[in-house]
Write an enzyme that holds these catalytic residues in place. Structure first.
Site, PDB file in Angstrom:
ATOM      1  N   LYS A 177     -12.310  -0.861 -19.740  1.00 62.37           N
ATOM      2  CA  LYS A 177     -13.750  -1.603 -19.610  1.00 62.37           C
ATOM      3  C   LYS A 177     -13.611  -3.118 -19.448  1.00 62.37           C
ATOM      4  O   LYS A 177     -13.354  -3.718 -20.337  1.00 62.37           O
ATOM      5  CB  LYS A 177     -14.648  -1.247 -21.117  1.00 62.37           C
ATOM      6  CG  LYS A 177     -16.211  -1.522 -20.709  1.00 62.37           C
ATOM      7  CD  LYS A 177     -16.615  -1.990 -21.883  1.00 62.37           C
ATOM      8  CE  LYS A 177     -16.653  -3.470 -22.088  1.00 62.37           C
ATOM      9  NZ  LYS A 177     -17.423  -4.097 -20.957  1.00 62.37           N
ATOM     10  N   GLU A 252      -5.042  -9.442 -28.875  1.00 58.43           N
ATOM     11  CA  GLU A 252      -4.864 -10.985 -28.614  1.00 58.43           C
ATOM     12  C   GLU A 252      -6.275 -11.619 -28.498  1.00 58.43           C
ATOM     13  O   GLU A 252      -7.177 -11.749 -27.569  1.00 58.43           O
ATOM     14  CB  GLU A 252      -4.137 -10.869 -27.217  1.00 58.43           C
ATOM     15  CG  GLU A 252      -3.228 -12.295 -27.092  1.00 58.43           C
ATOM     16  CD  GLU A 252      -4.207 -13.309 -26.394  1.00 58.43           C
ATOM     17  OE1 GLU A 252      -4.935 -14.153 -26.907  1.00 58.43           O
ATOM     18  OE2 GLU A 252      -4.240 -13.310 -24.999  1.00 58.43           O
ATOM     19  N   CYS A 286      -7.055 -19.005 -23.923  1.00 60.33           N
ATOM     20  CA  CYS A 286      -6.705 -18.903 -25.085  1.00 60.33           C
ATOM     21  C   CYS A 286      -5.651 -19.846 -25.624  1.00 60.33           C
ATOM     22  O   CYS A 286      -5.418 -20.254 -26.608  1.00 60.33           O
ATOM     23  CB  CYS A 286      -6.673 -17.638 -25.667  1.00 60.33           C
ATOM     24  SG  CYS A 286      -5.790 -16.645 -24.531  1.00 60.33           S
ATOM     25  N   GLU A 388     -12.975 -22.302 -31.547  1.00 62.07           N
ATOM     26  CA  GLU A 388     -12.750 -22.104 -30.173  1.00 62.07           C
ATOM     27  C   GLU A 388     -13.993 -22.389 -29.178  1.00 62.07           C
ATOM     28  O   GLU A 388     -14.800 -21.789 -29.598  1.00 62.07           O
ATOM     29  CB  GLU A 388     -12.063 -20.811 -29.891  1.00 62.07           C
ATOM     30  CG  GLU A 388     -11.719 -20.356 -28.456  1.00 62.07           C
ATOM     31  CD  GLU A 388     -11.165 -19.012 -28.455  1.00 62.07           C
ATOM     32  OE1 GLU A 388     -11.627 -18.134 -28.773  1.00 62.07           O
ATOM     33  OE2 GLU A 388     -10.151 -19.071 -27.764  1.00 62.07           O
TER      34      GLU A 388
HETATM   35  P1  NDP Z   1     -15.944 -10.959 -26.336  1.00 64.40           P
HETATM   36  O1  NDP Z   1     -14.613 -10.993 -27.048  1.00 64.40           O
HETATM   37  O2  NDP Z   1     -17.188 -10.287 -26.852  1.00 64.40           O
HETATM   38  O3  NDP Z   1     -15.792  -9.973 -24.952  1.00 64.40           O
HETATM   39  C1  NDP Z   1     -14.368  -9.506 -24.508  1.00 64.40           C
HETATM   40  C2  NDP Z   1     -14.515  -7.989 -24.301  1.00 64.40           C
HETATM   41  O4  NDP Z   1     -15.030  -7.271 -25.403  1.00 64.40           O
HETATM   42  C3  NDP Z   1     -15.815  -7.786 -23.097  1.00 64.40           C
HETATM   43  O5  NDP Z   1     -15.234  -6.717 -22.378  1.00 64.40           O
HETATM   44  C4  NDP Z   1     -16.827  -7.372 -23.946  1.00 64.40           C
HETATM   45  O6  NDP Z   1     -17.825  -6.684 -23.322  1.00 64.40           O
HETATM   46  C5  NDP Z   1     -16.084  -6.566 -25.158  1.00 64.40           C
HETATM   47  N1  NDP Z   1     -16.659  -6.215 -26.131  1.00 64.40           N
HETATM   48  C6  NDP Z   1     -17.700  -6.985 -26.965  1.00 64.40           C
HETATM   49  N2  NDP Z   1     -18.213  -6.326 -27.900  1.00 64.40           N
HETATM   50  C7  NDP Z   1     -17.413  -5.084 -28.090  1.00 64.40           C
HETATM   51  C8  NDP Z   1     -17.541  -4.184 -29.136  1.00 64.40           C
HETATM   52  N3  NDP Z   1     -18.204  -4.369 -30.222  1.00 64.40           N
HETATM   53  N4  NDP Z   1     -16.702  -3.181 -29.003  1.00 64.40           N
HETATM   54  C9  NDP Z   1     -15.945  -2.884 -27.738  1.00 64.40           C
HETATM   55  N5  NDP Z   1     -15.659  -3.915 -26.929  1.00 64.40           N
HETATM   56  C10 NDP Z   1     -16.646  -4.875 -26.905  1.00 64.40           C
HETATM   57  O7  NDP Z   1     -16.297 -12.463 -25.601  1.00 64.40           O
HETATM   58  P2  NDP Z   1     -17.750 -12.899 -25.095  1.00 64.40           P
HETATM   59  O8  NDP Z   1     -17.873 -12.693 -23.622  1.00 64.40           O
HETATM   60  O9  NDP Z   1     -18.913 -12.536 -26.165  1.00 64.40           O
HETATM   61  O10 NDP Z   1     -17.215 -14.469 -25.252  1.00 64.40           O
HETATM   62  C11 NDP Z   1     -17.571 -15.112 -26.790  1.00 64.40           C
HETATM   63  C12 NDP Z   1     -16.466 -16.145 -27.040  1.00 64.40           C
HETATM   64  O11 NDP Z   1     -15.274 -15.528 -27.000  1.00 64.40           O
HETATM   65  C13 NDP Z   1     -16.066 -17.240 -25.966  1.00 64.40           C
HETATM   66  O12 NDP Z   1     -16.912 -18.189 -26.027  1.00 64.40           O
HETATM   67  C14 NDP Z   1     -14.710 -17.344 -26.118  1.00 64.40           C
HETATM   68  O13 NDP Z   1     -14.529 -18.636 -27.318  1.00 64.40           O
HETATM   69  C15 NDP Z   1     -14.055 -16.299 -26.956  1.00 64.40           C
HETATM   70  N6  NDP Z   1     -13.404 -15.525 -25.893  1.00 64.40           N
HETATM   71  C16 NDP Z   1     -11.738 -15.619 -26.038  1.00 64.40           C
HETATM   72  C17 NDP Z   1     -11.153 -14.966 -25.065  1.00 64.40           C
HETATM   73  C18 NDP Z   1      -9.675 -15.098 -25.234  1.00 64.40           C
HETATM   74  O14 NDP Z   1      -8.900 -14.619 -24.138  1.00 64.40           O
HETATM   75  N7  NDP Z   1      -9.244 -15.391 -26.481  1.00 64.40           N
HETATM   76  C19 NDP Z   1     -11.613 -14.341 -23.895  1.00 64.40           C
HETATM   77  C20 NDP Z   1     -13.034 -14.328 -23.724  1.00 64.40           C
HETATM   78  C21 NDP Z   1     -13.890 -15.172 -24.795  1.00 64.40           C
HETATM   79  P3  NDP Z   1     -18.862  -7.148 -22.749  1.00 64.40           P
HETATM   80  O15 NDP Z   1     -18.163  -8.336 -21.594  1.00 64.40           O
HETATM   81  O16 NDP Z   1     -19.582  -6.454 -22.094  1.00 64.40           O
HETATM   82  O17 NDP Z   1     -19.603  -8.116 -23.638  1.00 64.40           O
END
Ligand code: NDP
Length: 500
Positions: A177, A252, A286, A388
């Site tokens: 996903k 991660e 990250c 972050e």
């Molecule tokens: P998320 O961590 O929420 O999203 C990452 C993935 O998880 C997406 O595919 C998302 O789907 C999915 N997801 C979200 N909620 C669930 C759940 N309950 N169960 C299973 N899968 C889920 O990141 P956000 O897009 O909300 O970004 C928010 C913050 O996260 C950013 O501002 C940043 O700080 C951090 N972030 C960190 C990353 C890293 O690599 N360390 C990468 C991305 C974000 P969907 O996209 O449909 O919500």
């Protein structure tokens, strides 16, 4: 032109079973790029069933490693041939510059695939032996089963590579996903995986919100393992969701990398390194260098050179090879960054550069761009230092003693990337050993290689991406014991019944 994309389940392009879609936006222009299905629970079940069948019927796990390897090598060639098209798609969907997408993400991702194509022929375990003198013990490494891959939007295709490829290299099957902002390259990837020779049902892609679709996947009884990259808060949720059926989890999560510069460092190298490491992918990384710790003797000099260097960053059309910084991935991420910049100002940090959206011509005036932003005079307990931000925002700190900078660097909940800049090898190792981060670079910041692990300490999660360590995550270790005595009543049976 808006494209209607479809999910990829059991080797077929499918719409959501109730026909619902959401709009996927090009972050550089704010225009709708594609309509993307919102999977229903039925669709999730269908994808998991396809992966389950492909695993349980032994279709994929029984492919000999050499065959799997050959297919993955073929996949690497297919991606290499299509890299221009795929990188263009990634840039339109994510907003990252074409330089980064084509020359970095795709080149590195292709190398990652080749690495896993090689390592899958080299399963390792402890040697077979008669440890008790009575029977032979053998280790087998077996695939785990159905792997749910949940990936973020910052490196959409590369993260799909890091999760899907070691999983299938080890004989697992996958339901992926991708993040809702950036689903396009993962869907294309799944089709190419099949074109390379991976059988139907082994890799499936479903789309839609994490909170519903991701949740249905990570709580599904027929999923054996969940691998995730993203936010720490989401990571905690995923652990909880996966706990009911005790799935194996690999996480991660967030980062807040320190970038430590001593007064004997090559200052120009450190300044250039900081500019690249802080603003790579718009800071949506990250491992991005977000906290610059500068020795007090070089503090002013570094800042003035850094401000000059950062001023040369060219913002705008991400499809142009002369652009250095594209937009942030979404309106909500842009607003999130603005919120943090406001926190910084409210908490008394000094804005040294940026702190606003740039003025750009049409069609980029509607995109989600933000200027490289630098804060000085920060205090360690400020939100902009502790949390972050995931945008082009860095904080600058001064230090005088080694112990002080180690303590400050470690004082965050995250532990992924970090770097030390000095010509003194003793100092470099002293700091590197004391940093509670999964990666420490000395006189550089960011380089990753396929052969070395990438993963964090503390609330950055656990488990590694890349390297043989990552490949091992996708295997179960089984001990098989073969009796060599041939005796009916074994020597130890008396401890359960009868006499010695
Ligand atoms: P998320 O961590 O929420 O999203 C990452 C993935 O998880 C997406 O595919 C998302 O789907 C999915 N997801 C979200 N909620 C669930 C759940 N309950 N169960 C299973 N899968 C889920 O990141 P956000 O897009 O909300 O970004 C928010 C913050 O996260 C950013 O501002 C940043 O700080 C951090 N972030 C960190 C990353 C890293 O690599 N360390 C990468 C991305 C974000 P969907 O996209 O449909 O919500």
């Amino acid at each position: 032109m808006t494209k209607n994309v479809k999910m990829w389940i059991n080797s077929k392009e499918v719409d959501s079973s109730d026909g619902k879609t959401y709009e996927d936006i090009n972050p550089a222009t704010g225009e709708v790029l594609a309509k993307v299905p919102i999977a229903t629970v039925n669709d999730v079940n269908m994808a998991v069933k396809a992966a389950r069948d492909a695993f349980d019927k032994g279709i994929w796990p029984k492919f000999p490693p050499a065959e799997r390897s050959k297919i993955l090598w073929r996949l690497a060639e297919l991606i290499a041939a299509e890299a221009d098209r795929l990188a263009t798609l990634e840039t339109a969907d994510q907003g990252k510059t074409i330089k980064l997408s084509r020359d970095s993400d795709f080149e590195f991702g292709i190398d990652n695939i080749r690495f896993f194509a090689s390592i899958c022929r080299n399963l390792e375990g402890k040697s077979a032996c008669e440890y008790n003198g009575l029977g032979t013990s053998i280790i087998r490494r077996e695939p785990i089963g159905v792997v749910a891959s949940i990936t973020p939007w910052n490196y959409p295709w590369m993260m799909a590579v890091w999760k899907i490829i070691p999983a299938i290299a080890a004989g697992n099957t996958v339901v992926a996903k991708p993040a809702s902002y950036t689903p396009l390259s993962t869907i294309e990837f799944a089709k190419l995986i099949e074109r390379a020779g991976v059988p139907a049902g082994v890799v499936n892609v479903i789309t839609g919100p994490g909170k519903s679709v991701g949740k249905a996947l990570t709580t599904h009884k027929d999923v054996d393992m969940v691998v995730f990259t993203g936010d720490t808060i989401t990571g905690r949720r995923i652990m909880e969701q996966s706990s009911k059926s005790v799935k194996r989890v690999q996480l991660e999560l967030g980062g807040k990398a320190p970038f430590i510069v001593f007064d004997d460092a090559d200052l120009e190298a450190a300044v250039k390194g900081a500019t690249a490491a802080a603003f790579v992918n718009g800071g949506q990384d990250c491992t991005a260098a977000t906290r610059l710790y500068l020795h007090e003797n070089i503090y002013d000099k570094f800042i003035s050179q850094f401000l000059n260097e950062v001023e040369s960053i060219r913002i705008g059309d991400p499809t142009s090879r002369s652009t250095d910084l594209g937009p942030l991935v979404s309106k909500s991420q842009l607003e999130n960054v603005e919120k943090y910049v406001q926190y910084g100002l409210d908490e008394g940090a000094k804005l040294l550069a940026g702190g606003r959206r740039p003025k750009l011509d049409k069609p980029f005036n509607n995109g989600y761009f933000y200027m490289p932003t630098i804060f000085g005079e920060v205090k360690e307990d400020m939100k902009i230092v502790k949390e972050e931000i995931f945008g082009p925002v860095v904080t600058i700190h001064s230090f005088s003693e080694i112990e002080e900078v180690i303590e400050k660097s470690n004082d965050v909940i995250y532990g992924l990337g970090s770097s030390v800049w000095t010509k003194d090898i003793n100092k470099a190792f002293k700091v590197a050993n004391a940093l509670r981060f999964g990666e420490v670079w000395i006189n550089d910041h960011l380089p990753l290689v396929s052969e070395m692990p990438h993963g964090g300490f503390k609330q950055t999660g656990f488990g590694k991406d890349l390297s043989a360590y990552s490949f091992d995550e996708y295997t179960e270790i089984k001990h098989i014991y073969v009796d060599l005595t041939g005796e009916r009543r074994k020597g130890w049976h008396y401890t359960i019944y009868g006499d010695n």
